[in-house]
Design a protein around this motif. Structure first.
Motif, PDB file in Angstrom:
ATOM      1  N   GLY A   1       0.514  -1.395  -0.163  1.00 50.27           N
ATOM      2  CA  GLY A   1       0.257   0.087  -0.082  1.00 50.27           C
ATOM      3  C   GLY A   1       0.514   1.288  -0.352  1.00 50.27           C
ATOM      4  O   GLY A   1       0.650   2.880   0.430  1.00 50.27           O
TER       5      GLY A   1
ATOM      6  N   LYS B   1       3.364   2.351   1.614  1.00 43.87           N
ATOM      7  CA  LYS B   1       4.065   2.693   2.946  1.00 43.87           C
ATOM      8  C   LYS B   1       4.560   1.812   4.365  1.00 43.87           C
ATOM      9  O   LYS B   1       5.200   1.937   4.904  1.00 43.87           O
ATOM     10  CB  LYS B   1       3.901   4.308   3.097  1.00 43.87           C
ATOM     11  N   TYR B   2       2.749   0.451   3.812  1.00 42.07           N
ATOM     12  CA  TYR B   2       3.000  -0.035   5.124  1.00 42.07           C
ATOM     13  C   TYR B   2       3.836  -1.130   5.081  1.00 42.07           C
ATOM     14  O   TYR B   2       4.574  -1.577   4.209  1.00 42.07           O
ATOM     15  CB  TYR B   2       1.740  -0.529   4.896  1.00 42.07           C
TER      16      TYR B   2
ATOM     17  N   ALA C   1       5.858   2.715  17.069  1.00 43.46           N
ATOM     18  CA  ALA C   1       5.151   3.276  15.641  1.00 43.46           C
ATOM     19  C   ALA C   1       3.796   3.239  15.950  1.00 43.46           C
ATOM     20  O   ALA C   1       2.776   3.969  15.558  1.00 43.46           O
ATOM     21  CB  ALA C   1       6.100   2.566  14.810  1.00 43.46           C
TER      22      ALA C   1
ATOM     23  N   LEU D   1      -6.796  -0.794  -3.312  1.00 44.33           N
ATOM     24  CA  LEU D   1      -7.177   0.776  -2.439  1.00 44.33           C
ATOM     25  C   LEU D   1      -7.272   1.743  -3.442  1.00 44.33           C
ATOM     26  O   LEU D   1      -7.475   2.974  -3.589  1.00 44.33           O
ATOM     27  CB  LEU D   1      -5.013   1.301  -2.114  1.00 44.33           C
TER      28      LEU D   1
ATOM     29  N   GLU E   1     -12.830   2.968  -5.606  1.00 41.27           N
ATOM     30  CA  GLU E   1     -13.692   3.757  -4.325  1.00 41.27           C
ATOM     31  C   GLU E   1     -14.447   2.209  -4.342  1.00 41.27           C
ATOM     32  O   GLU E   1     -15.020   2.792  -2.780  1.00 41.27           O
ATOM     33  CB  GLU E   1     -13.905   4.687  -4.757  1.00 41.27           C
TER      34      GLU E   1
ATOM     35  N   LEU F   1      -8.086   3.466   4.020  1.00 42.82           N
ATOM     36  CA  LEU F   1      -6.854   4.249   4.634  1.00 42.82           C
ATOM     37  C   LEU F   1      -6.703   5.801   5.073  1.00 42.82           C
ATOM     38  O   LEU F   1      -5.777   6.066   6.054  1.00 42.82           O
ATOM     39  CB  LEU F   1      -5.322   4.258   3.726  1.00 42.82           C
ATOM     40  N   PHE F   2      -7.817   6.001   4.423  1.00 46.24           N
ATOM     41  CA  PHE F   2      -7.739   7.955   5.234  1.00 46.24           C
ATOM     42  C   PHE F   2      -8.469   7.777   5.818  1.00 46.24           C
ATOM     43  O   PHE F   2      -9.130   9.260   6.462  1.00 46.24           O
ATOM     44  CB  PHE F   2      -8.437   8.465   3.856  1.00 46.24           C
TER      45      PHE F   2
ATOM     46  N   TYR G   1      -9.668   8.620   9.125  1.00 47.21           N
ATOM     47  CA  TYR G   1      -9.316   9.641  11.127  1.00 47.21           C
ATOM     48  C   TYR G   1      -9.647   8.070  12.512  1.00 47.21           C
ATOM     49  O   TYR G   1      -8.225   8.439  12.578  1.00 47.21           O
ATOM     50  CB  TYR G   1      -9.240  10.681  10.312  1.00 47.21           C
TER      51      TYR G   1
ATOM     52  N   ARG H   1      -6.394   4.742  12.064  1.00 44.36           N
ATOM     53  CA  ARG H   1      -5.173   4.861  11.106  1.00 44.36           C
ATOM     54  C   ARG H   1      -4.471   3.390  11.016  1.00 44.36           C
ATOM     55  O   ARG H   1      -4.567   3.177  12.060  1.00 44.36           O
ATOM     56  CB  ARG H   1      -4.204   6.106  12.312  1.00 44.36           C
TER      57      ARG H   1
ATOM     58  N   TYR I   1      -1.019   2.575  11.079  1.00 42.93           N
ATOM     59  CA  TYR I   1       0.542   2.996  11.685  1.00 42.93           C
ATOM     60  C   TYR I   1       1.183   2.433  11.000  1.00 42.93           C
ATOM     61  O   TYR I   1       1.104   1.466  10.201  1.00 42.93           O
ATOM     62  CB  TYR I   1       0.427   3.280  13.673  1.00 42.93           C
TER      63      TYR I   1
ATOM     64  N   LYS J   1      11.452  13.268  20.811  1.00 46.78           N
ATOM     65  CA  LYS J   1      11.409  12.103  19.838  1.00 46.78           C
ATOM     66  C   LYS J   1      11.485  12.610  18.705  1.00 46.78           C
ATOM     67  O   LYS J   1      12.316  11.460  17.990  1.00 46.78           O
ATOM     68  CB  LYS J   1       9.871  11.051  20.649  1.00 46.78           C
TER      69      LYS J   1
ATOM     70  N   ASP K   1       0.563  10.251  10.565  1.00 44.20           N
ATOM     71  CA  ASP K   1       0.556   8.598  10.324  1.00 44.20           C
ATOM     72  C   ASP K   1       0.030   8.913   8.872  1.00 44.20           C
ATOM     73  O   ASP K   1      -1.637   8.120   8.092  1.00 44.20           O
ATOM     74  CB  ASP K   1      -0.001   8.138  11.410  1.00 44.20           C
ATOM     75  N   GLU K   2      -0.011   9.764   8.024  1.00 43.80           N
ATOM     76  CA  GLU K   2      -1.080  10.524   6.941  1.00 43.80           C
ATOM     77  C   GLU K   2      -0.395   9.012   5.921  1.00 43.80           C
ATOM     78  O   GLU K   2       0.787   8.407   5.272  1.00 43.80           O
ATOM     79  CB  GLU K   2      -0.604  11.299   6.518  1.00 43.80           C
ATOM     80  N   PRO K   3      -1.835   8.247   5.208  1.00 43.44           N
ATOM     81  CA  PRO K   3      -1.520   7.485   3.932  1.00 43.44           C
ATOM     82  C   PRO K   3      -1.084   7.943   3.037  1.00 43.44           C
ATOM     83  O   PRO K   3      -0.686   9.993   2.927  1.00 43.44           O
ATOM     84  CB  PRO K   3      -2.824   6.551   3.440  1.00 43.44           C
ATOM     85  N   PRO K   4      -0.723   7.542   1.733  1.00 41.51           N
ATOM     86  CA  PRO K   4       0.315   7.751   0.599  1.00 41.51           C
ATOM     87  C   PRO K   4      -0.527   9.132   0.158  1.00 41.51           C
ATOM     88  O   PRO K   4      -2.084   8.630   0.221  1.00 41.51           O
ATOM     89  CB  PRO K   4       0.598   6.920  -0.580  1.00 41.51           C
TER      90      PRO K   4
ATOM     91  N   ASN L   1       2.647  14.027   1.905  1.00 48.02           N
ATOM     92  CA  ASN L   1       1.306  12.573   1.719  1.00 48.02           C
ATOM     93  C   ASN L   1       0.040  12.991   2.379  1.00 48.02           C
ATOM     94  O   ASN L   1      -0.643  13.903   2.384  1.00 48.02           O
ATOM     95  CB  ASN L   1       1.477  11.321   2.792  1.00 48.02           C
ATOM     96  N   GLY L   2      -0.679  11.861   2.331  1.00 46.37           N
ATOM     97  CA  GLY L   2      -1.990  11.925   3.208  1.00 46.37           C
ATOM     98  C   GLY L   2      -3.304  12.846   2.204  1.00 46.37           C
ATOM     99  O   GLY L   2      -4.469  13.850   2.625  1.00 46.37           O
TER     100      GLY L   2
ATOM    101  N   ILE M   1      -5.898  13.863  -1.299  1.00 47.44           N
ATOM    102  CA  ILE M   1      -6.970  13.784  -2.348  1.00 47.44           C
ATOM    103  C   ILE M   1      -6.858  14.169  -3.454  1.00 47.44           C
ATOM    104  O   ILE M   1      -7.855  15.824  -3.095  1.00 47.44           O
ATOM    105  CB  ILE M   1      -7.794  12.965  -1.345  1.00 47.44           C
TER     106      ILE M   1
END
Lengths: 387, 336
Positions: free
Chosen positions: A34, A36-37, A75, A259, A262, A268-269, A271, A274, A276, B73, B236-239, B255-256, B258
């Protein structure tokens, strides 16, 4: 250690051999997904979001990347004074080194880890699936139904049911039979590999299973059937939503493409839930003046000067001018040379695709573009040119 | 050797000509380059140069700066020994006066040298060669310059800094800068010319021009490289999702987001949404702002959490970009 109501045990030792070179140096849960994960981000984030803060991660196969990725769990906000994430590799006893021979034996060998938290319930998870799920809701269901075991199930298309472990239930979701990959499935409720056990029951059955020399020490094949045979209360927990086993190159590619769809139920958006991951700390992505980015996910640190359509770009990917990617997943820090064309493929991380490389894909399968693949591809191209 | 430096960041800069960008926040906390705050650059430079103890002197309002820095941090400054320190001095004005309220910190530190920096310099600078020069030339105080002009970043011994604090009433120096700029002082002053990309942000115009310069690849790569990364608060925003029909060129996108509309020669921060048929040109859109459908934005700086409603047209000029305040709502009617 303070008592924890529920301890999660995450089975992350899977080799995932059908993912080919993707898991050559990597355990399956560490496979990138995806943009970044890594796959394991999903169960770990689900735990954190569900308020389950004590998670044992059982590793075995190629644990280096996975171990350093998990670290102390910060994380996922799982670096806790009490509980938190603990990586549990196989260890040697005075007499012998005990590898985890099956899912049940892996948990058995870590009974002491669970005991120190004196939990009431144990949640068993696997690091092989992409999904968002509130385990706390499942735990409420388990408690309300006064079950010994609750098994999360999802409806799968009938024609695919024989690929899964299938639960046959009565109208109240009591499990009556479990069939591992049945030829003629009588139900389409597939086990998602997510179990909640009463801790006392789990402990007893794991000890019994370990002392049975004929057992393959597997939850699905041995422990669950033994509990059914003893008429324990096993109940199915019907899950609705996105869930996918990403065990093959094709299914991993499909899940990435989902992903971008739609209509799919994997957002993934969102809020409030999330996902991580360990942040690679890269600058924002740069989209060049000749670039064209359509219907794609692009992560930080990418430099895009070419054309990408329906694709997923991990961090640090460079796409040079006049390069075209269609329906591709490009792993971290790969570079796509000028004038190249690639379609329906997963490109390995750190790979350099030379200029003007053309990789077409007319098959139903998804190509895995590796260094080896590139070498063979170049040889073939030059043969074609000679002819 | 590397561990021998303390970092002091003076974040008491007044908003001055930063206008609405510094309305609710310290200039140090102004969002910059898609995912950073201005202070991230000097702070990361210190950390990358081996500095493990950084003192920040803020001026109110500093809620957003504190929120950004947290425990330190994300800069690897959450240490048992040393780390990140936050030293507000609500009643004092001068730099040395403020430091005098926190003398314990300086006395407790066993580092030999101190970097004293402003909070809005954008650069990727290694302080190790600066320290080498300082020691080699036997300086009392070293001033980092860029193109021959002061960057207001100084290196001096902790001992001298303590003397300057101690004798501030006799000398009349309010700050390290004042001591360096006093031609009659007997201090041995040296200079170190920094060759790379460097901009100090003092006005809205500096902010806008420097941001736009980062869309040039050579400038961008002078600021960002993998060996000396610029750290910032992790989100922690998605791509970012580029939807079908979007058209993005010559842009820096975090990131994050749309994106459905068109983005050209612009910078878009984390978690921004850009609706269909909207055009964003020569503009900066900060985090979490929402641009509706059929909007036109040209030469605009949209601060955080702004809602630009469907059909709104917002235009500034290259010389005077239009700044939209944090949290405001821009409708089609108010903007036309």
């Amino acid at each position: 250690m303070a008592k924890q109501k529920c301890v999660a045990m995450l089975l992350a030792g899977g080799k995932g051999s059908r993912l080919k070179e993707l898991t050559e140096n990597l355990a399956k849960p560490a496979v990138p997904f995806g943009g970044k994960y890594r796959i394991i981000d999903f169960p770990l984030s689900n735990c954190a979001n569900s308020g389950i803060h004590t998670v044992g991660v059982l590793t075995q196969y190629q644990p280096l990347v996975l171990n350093s990725y998990i670290g102390i769990g910060s994380a996922w906000d799982l670096d806790r004074k009490n509980g938190g994430v603990t990586v549990l590799p196989p260890y040697s006893e005075s007499s012998e080194v005990k590898w985890y021979s099956g899912t049940a034996s892996a948990i058995y060998q870590n009974l002491n880890y669970i005991k120190q938290y004196d939990p009431e319930y144990v949640l068993i998870l696997s690091g092989d699936h992409i999904y968002k799920m509130n385990y706390d809701t499942m735990l409420d269901y388990h408690i309300e139904k006064q079950a010994d075991v609750t098994i999360s199930v999802i409806e799968v298309p009938w024609e695919e049911a024989s690929r899964f472990g299938i639960m046959n239930t009565d109208a109240d979701f009591n499990v009556t039979r479990f069939d591992e990959k049945p030829e003629k499935p009588e139900s389409n409720l597939a086990s998602m590999g997510i179990y909640i056990f009463k801790w006392s029951v789990l402990q007893r059955y794991l000890e019994m299973d370990e002392s049975n020399p004929d057992s393959s020490n597997d939850f699905g094949k041995d422990v669950i059937p033994a509990m059914l045979a003893d008429n324990l209360k096993l109940i199915a927990y019907p899950f609705k939503g996105y869930w996918k086993d990403v065990g093959t190159v094709k299914s991993l590619w499909e899940a990435n493409m989902d992903l971008l769809d739609e209509k799919q139920d994997l957002n993934l958006f969102e809020y409030s839930w999330r996902i991580y991951s360990v942040n690679p700390n890269q600058p924002p992505q740069i989209i060049g003046s000749k670039a064209k980015v359509q219907h794609s996910l692009v992560n930080e640190g990418c430099i895009i000067d070419g054309v990408i359509e329906q694709s997923v770009m991990f961090q640090g990917v460079e796409v040079e001018e006049e390069a075209v990617l269609k329906e591709c997943v490009v792993m971290p820090n790969a570079r796509i040379g000028r004038g190249s064309y690639i379609e329906r493929a997963i490109v390995m991380g750190d790979l350099e695709i030379p200029e003007n490389t053309v990789i077409r894909n007319d098959s139903n399968d998804i190509l895995l573009v590796t260094e080896q693949f590139l070498m063979e591809h170049t040889e073939q191209q030059s043969k074609v040119e000679e002819a | 050797m590397k561990k021998s430096m303390l970092g002091v960041i003076d974040a008491t800069m007044l908003p001055g000509e930063m206008g609405d960008l510094a309305l609710y926040r310290s200039p140090a906390a102004i969002p910059f380059a898609g995912r950073y705050r201005l202070i991230d650059f000097v702070l990361s430079n210190m950390v990358n140069s081996g500095v493990q103890s950084v003192a920040i002197f803020p001026r109110s309002p500093y809620r957003s700066l504190m929120d950004h820095l947290g425990s330190g941090k994300d800069w690897d400054l959450n240490r048992k020994r040393d780390g990140l320190f936050f030293f507000p001095s609500p009643t004092k004005e001068g730099q040395l006066d403020r430091m005098s309220e926190h003398l314990d910190y300086f006395h407790r530190s066993d580092q030999k040298y101190v970097i004293v920096s402003n909070c809005t310099t954008v650069a990727n600078m290694d302080f190790a060669p600066v320290l080498d020069r300082f020691i080699k030339q036997n300086c009392d105080v070293l001033e980092v310059t860029h193109k021959g002009e002061s960057t207001y970043i100084y290196l001096l011994s902790l001992e001298l800094l303590l003397d300057l604090i101690d004798q501030r009433n006799e000398t009349g120096y309010e700050s390290v800068r004042a001591a360096v700029e006093d031609a009659s002082s007997s201090l041995i002053k040296c200079q170190y010319e920094f060759e790379g990309f460097l901009q100090r942000i003092k006005t809205v115009d500096d902010y806008y021009q420097t941001s736009m310069q980062l869309l040039e690849k050579d400038k961008w790569s002078e600021l960002f490289n993998e060996f000396q990364p610029i750290y910032t608060k992790v989100k922690d925003e998605p791509p970012t999702n580029y939807l079908a029909g979007s058209h993005v060129t010559n842009a820096m996108i975090a990131n994050g987001c749309i994106i459905s509309g068109e983005v050209n020669h612009s910078i878009v921060f984390r978690g921004v949404a850009i609706g269909k048929n909207s055009t964003i040109k020569d503009s900066i859109v900060m985090q979490k702002s929402k641009i509706g459908e059929n909007c036109v934005l040209e030469h605009v700086i949209i601060d955080k959490d702004v809602s630009v409603q469907d059909g709104a047209i917002l235009r500034g000029t290259p010389e005077k970009p239009l700044v939209i305040k944090k949290g405001s709502v821009e409708s089609a009617v108010t903007s036309s």
